[in-house]
Motif scaffolding. Structure first.
Motif, PDB file in Angstrom:
ATOM      1  N   GLU A 270      26.932  17.710  -8.835  1.00 24.20           N
ATOM      2  CA  GLU A 270      26.366  18.498  -9.928  1.00 24.20           C
ATOM      3  C   GLU A 270      24.895  18.830  -9.688  1.00 24.20           C
ATOM      4  N   LEU A 271      24.108  17.836  -9.303  1.00 19.80           N
ATOM      5  CA  LEU A 271      22.682  18.059  -9.064  1.00 19.80           C
ATOM      6  C   LEU A 271      22.475  18.946  -7.848  1.00 19.80           C
ATOM      7  N   LEU A 272      23.287  18.756  -6.824  1.00 20.43           N
ATOM      8  CA  LEU A 272      23.179  19.580  -5.620  1.00 20.43           C
ATOM      9  C   LEU A 272      23.459  21.043  -5.934  1.00 20.43           C
ATOM     10  N   GLU A 273      24.517  21.299  -6.668  1.00 14.57           N
ATOM     11  CA  GLU A 273      24.876  22.685  -6.986  1.00 14.57           C
ATOM     12  C   GLU A 273      23.798  23.361  -7.830  1.00 14.57           C
ATOM     13  N   ARG A 274      23.243  22.630  -8.803  1.00 16.31           N
ATOM     14  CA  ARG A 274      22.192  23.218  -9.632  1.00 16.31           C
ATOM     15  C   ARG A 274      20.943  23.510  -8.817  1.00 16.31           C
ATOM     16  N   SER A 275      20.592  22.592  -7.936  1.00 12.46           N
ATOM     17  CA  SER A 275      19.398  22.770  -7.112  1.00 12.46           C
ATOM     18  C   SER A 275      19.572  23.941  -6.154  1.00 12.46           C
ATOM     19  N   PHE A 276      20.739  24.035  -5.539  1.00  9.93           N
ATOM     20  CA  PHE A 276      21.000  25.141  -4.622  1.00  9.93           C
ATOM     21  C   PHE A 276      20.958  26.475  -5.363  1.00  9.93           C
ATOM     22  N   TYR A 277      21.497  26.494  -6.560  1.00 11.55           N
ATOM     23  CA  TYR A 277      21.467  27.704  -7.381  1.00 11.55           C
ATOM     24  C   TYR A 277      20.025  28.134  -7.661  1.00 11.55           C
ATOM     25  N   GLU A 278      19.185  27.187  -8.008  1.00 15.51           N
ATOM     26  CA  GLU A 278      17.786  27.510  -8.304  1.00 15.51           C
ATOM     27  C   GLU A 278      17.060  28.002  -7.050  1.00 15.51           C
ATOM     28  N   MET A 279      17.374  27.430  -5.894  1.00 12.15           N
ATOM     29  CA  MET A 279      16.748  27.880  -4.654  1.00 12.15           C
ATOM     30  C   MET A 279      17.211  29.288  -4.281  1.00 12.15           C
ATOM     31  N   LYS A 280      18.478  29.585  -4.521  1.00  6.72           N
ATOM     32  CA  LYS A 280      18.980  30.932  -4.237  1.00  6.72           C
ATOM     33  C   LYS A 280      18.322  31.962  -5.155  1.00  6.72           C
ATOM     34  N   LYS A 281      17.974  31.553  -6.356  1.00  8.35           N
ATOM     35  CA  LYS A 281      17.252  32.455  -7.250  1.00  8.35           C
ATOM     36  C   LYS A 281      15.872  32.774  -6.680  1.00  8.35           C
TER      37      LYS A 281
ATOM     38  N   GLU B  85      15.187  32.838  -3.544  1.00  8.46           N
ATOM     39  CA  GLU B  85      15.453  33.737  -2.417  1.00  8.46           C
ATOM     40  C   GLU B  85      15.671  35.170  -2.890  1.00  8.46           C
ATOM     41  N   SER B  86      16.519  35.355  -3.876  1.00  7.30           N
ATOM     42  CA  SER B  86      16.883  36.700  -4.318  1.00  7.30           C
ATOM     43  C   SER B  86      15.720  37.441  -4.971  1.00  7.30           C
ATOM     44  N   SER B  87      14.796  36.681  -5.555  1.00  2.85           N
ATOM     45  CA  SER B  87      13.645  37.311  -6.212  1.00  2.85           C
ATOM     46  C   SER B  87      12.469  37.529  -5.271  1.00  2.85           C
ATOM     47  N   SER B  88      12.601  37.050  -4.032  1.00  3.43           N
ATOM     48  CA  SER B  88      11.509  37.123  -3.041  1.00  3.43           C
ATOM     49  C   SER B  88      10.251  36.406  -3.514  1.00  3.43           C
ATOM     50  N   SER B  89      10.419  35.437  -4.397  1.00  2.00           N
ATOM     51  CA  SER B  89       9.276  34.719  -4.965  1.00  2.00           C
ATOM     52  C   SER B  89       8.470  33.974  -3.909  1.00  2.00           C
TER      53      SER B  89
ATOM     54  N   ASN C 209      11.489  37.256   5.257  1.00  2.27           N
ATOM     55  CA  ASN C 209      12.386  37.151   4.102  1.00  2.27           C
ATOM     56  C   ASN C 209      13.003  35.754   4.084  1.00  2.27           C
ATOM     57  N   PRO C 210      12.281  34.764   3.553  1.00  2.10           N
ATOM     58  CA  PRO C 210      12.803  33.397   3.575  1.00  2.10           C
ATOM     59  C   PRO C 210      14.190  33.287   2.947  1.00  2.10           C
ATOM     60  N   LYS C 211      15.090  32.642   3.656  1.00  4.05           N
ATOM     61  CA  LYS C 211      16.463  32.477   3.181  1.00  4.05           C
ATOM     62  C   LYS C 211      16.727  31.010   2.869  1.00  4.05           C
ATOM     63  N   VAL C 212      17.736  30.781   2.031  1.00  5.72           N
ATOM     64  CA  VAL C 212      18.099  29.434   1.609  1.00  5.72           C
ATOM     65  C   VAL C 212      19.460  29.079   2.191  1.00  5.72           C
ATOM     66  N   PHE C 213      19.543  27.904   2.812  1.00  5.51           N
ATOM     67  CA  PHE C 213      20.775  27.437   3.442  1.00  5.51           C
ATOM     68  C   PHE C 213      21.196  26.110   2.831  1.00  5.51           C
ATOM     69  N   LEU C 214      22.490  25.857   2.847  1.00  2.00           N
ATOM     70  CA  LEU C 214      23.057  24.580   2.435  1.00  2.00           C
ATOM     71  C   LEU C 214      23.709  23.960   3.657  1.00  2.00           C
TER      72      LEU C 214
ATOM     73  N   PHE D 149       5.060  26.667  -1.054  1.00  2.00           N
ATOM     74  CA  PHE D 149       6.507  26.687  -1.287  1.00  2.00           C
ATOM     75  C   PHE D 149       6.920  25.455  -2.104  1.00  2.00           C
ATOM     76  N   GLY D 150       6.299  24.311  -1.817  1.00  2.00           N
ATOM     77  CA  GLY D 150       6.644  23.079  -2.526  1.00  2.00           C
ATOM     78  C   GLY D 150       6.409  23.194  -4.020  1.00  2.00           C
ATOM     79  N   ILE D 151       5.301  23.797  -4.405  1.00  2.00           N
ATOM     80  CA  ILE D 151       5.013  23.994  -5.832  1.00  2.00           C
ATOM     81  C   ILE D 151       6.098  24.847  -6.476  1.00  2.00           C
ATOM     82  N   ALA D 152       6.472  25.944  -5.801  1.00  2.00           N
ATOM     83  CA  ALA D 152       7.500  26.838  -6.346  1.00  2.00           C
ATOM     84  C   ALA D 152       8.846  26.147  -6.470  1.00  2.00           C
ATOM     85  N   ILE D 153       9.168  25.309  -5.489  1.00  3.78           N
ATOM     86  CA  ILE D 153      10.447  24.593  -5.512  1.00  3.78           C
ATOM     87  C   ILE D 153      10.497  23.636  -6.700  1.00  3.78           C
ATOM     88  N   ILE D 154       9.431  22.870  -6.897  1.00  5.05           N
ATOM     89  CA  ILE D 154       9.420  21.907  -7.995  1.00  5.05           C
ATOM     90  C   ILE D 154       9.395  22.615  -9.348  1.00  5.05           C
ATOM     91  N   LYS D 155       8.670  23.701  -9.467  1.00  2.60           N
ATOM     92  CA  LYS D 155       8.676  24.473 -10.725  1.00  2.60           C
ATOM     93  C   LYS D 155      10.076  24.947 -11.063  1.00  2.60           C
TER      94      LYS D 155
END
Length: 252
Positions: free
Chosen positions: A127-138, A140-144, A161-166, A242-248
């Motif tokens: 559950e936590l993995l899926e939520r975290s991956f979802y947030e990281m993909k967001k 990626e898609s927003s180019s944040s 264009n940084p991409k997110v991998f699982l 990037f770390g700040i953005a990930i934790i936010k």
């Protein structure tokens, strides 16, 4: 799942500095040659700390977070060297599993198996993995993430264009600094995406204490002859932001 206090580990001091700046009602507690920063982010209580390098040091730090600070969940961010041709500098890897590439107690147990646990790989809770991956993909898609660094930094590190991998992350007390080392690892663990020095040890402690965790790594180098140069500059100029953005994205 109810979260009372979140532990946040950073693999480099530069990575936690920005996160510490997010804390409200910050307190500093020094124990065991580590400074723990206690406060809140988005009204959620957190403890932020530099893991220190290597498996023993990071396992000690997370054990202290669990036993002394009573965390109920853990996020671990940091940099890693790529061993997959699919990854580029600036990409994000969310660990779907972790293995200690330097664990070898043969012939007592098979290579990479953790003695007494009977496990080769450790898996974050679904559950936590899926939520975290979802947030990281967001992100990626927003180019944040790309917006956090200058054009000069993008050019210097060839980040477009940084991409997110699982995928699988391998940990061990070794800094990969040439292609021969990387190729030798891939012969044994062909599906590993990247390498670092702490994640699998942290995962083992969390597993043994039944603490949900997610480990997220930013690719800082190609784990080859130029790793030591790329690594130092990347951490200060890119990974810290990037770390700040990930934790936010995760603590909300």
């Amino acid at each position: 799942m109810s979260v009372n206090r979140i532990g946040i580990l950073g693999a480099m001091p530069e990575e936690i500095n920005g996160i510490v700046s997010l804390l409200k009602d910050k307190q500093e507690i020094v124990k065991g040659m580590r400074t723990y920063y206690v406060g809140t982010i988005n009204d959620i209580e957190v403890v932020v700390v530099f893991s220190r390098w290597g498996k023993v040091a990071s396992a000690t730090t997370v054990t202290h977070l669990i036993v002394e600070f009573g965390i109920s969940q853990l996020y671990f961010i940091g940099v890693a060297g790529s061993v997959s041709l699919d990854l580029a500098i600036g990409d994000i890897v969310v660990a779907s599993s972790l293995v200690q590439h330097d664990m070898d107690a043969r012939p007592i147990v098979k290579q990479f198996e953790i003695p007494l646990l009977g496990k080769v790989e450790l898996y974050p809770p679904k559950e936590l993995l899926e939520r975290s991956f979802y947030e990281m993909k967001k992100l990626e898609s927003s180019s944040s993430l790309l917006q956090l660094i200058s054009m000069e930094q993008q050019e210097n590190f060839s980040i477009s264009n940084p991409k997110v991998f699982l995928g699988k992350i391998a940990s061990g007390d070794k800094f990969f600094a040439n292609n021969n080392e990387k190729e030798s690892l891939l012969k044994l663990l062909p599906d590993v995406l990247c390498v670092e020095m702490e994640g699998a040890a942290v995962a083992q402690v969390c597993f043994e204490y039944n603490i949900p965790y997610v480990i997220i790594r930013t690719i800082s180098d190609a784990a080859n002859e130029s790793s030591h140069v790329d690594f130092k500059e990347f951490v200060g100029q890119v990974a810290s932001r990037f770390g700040i953005a990930i934790i936010k994205a995760l603590v909300k």
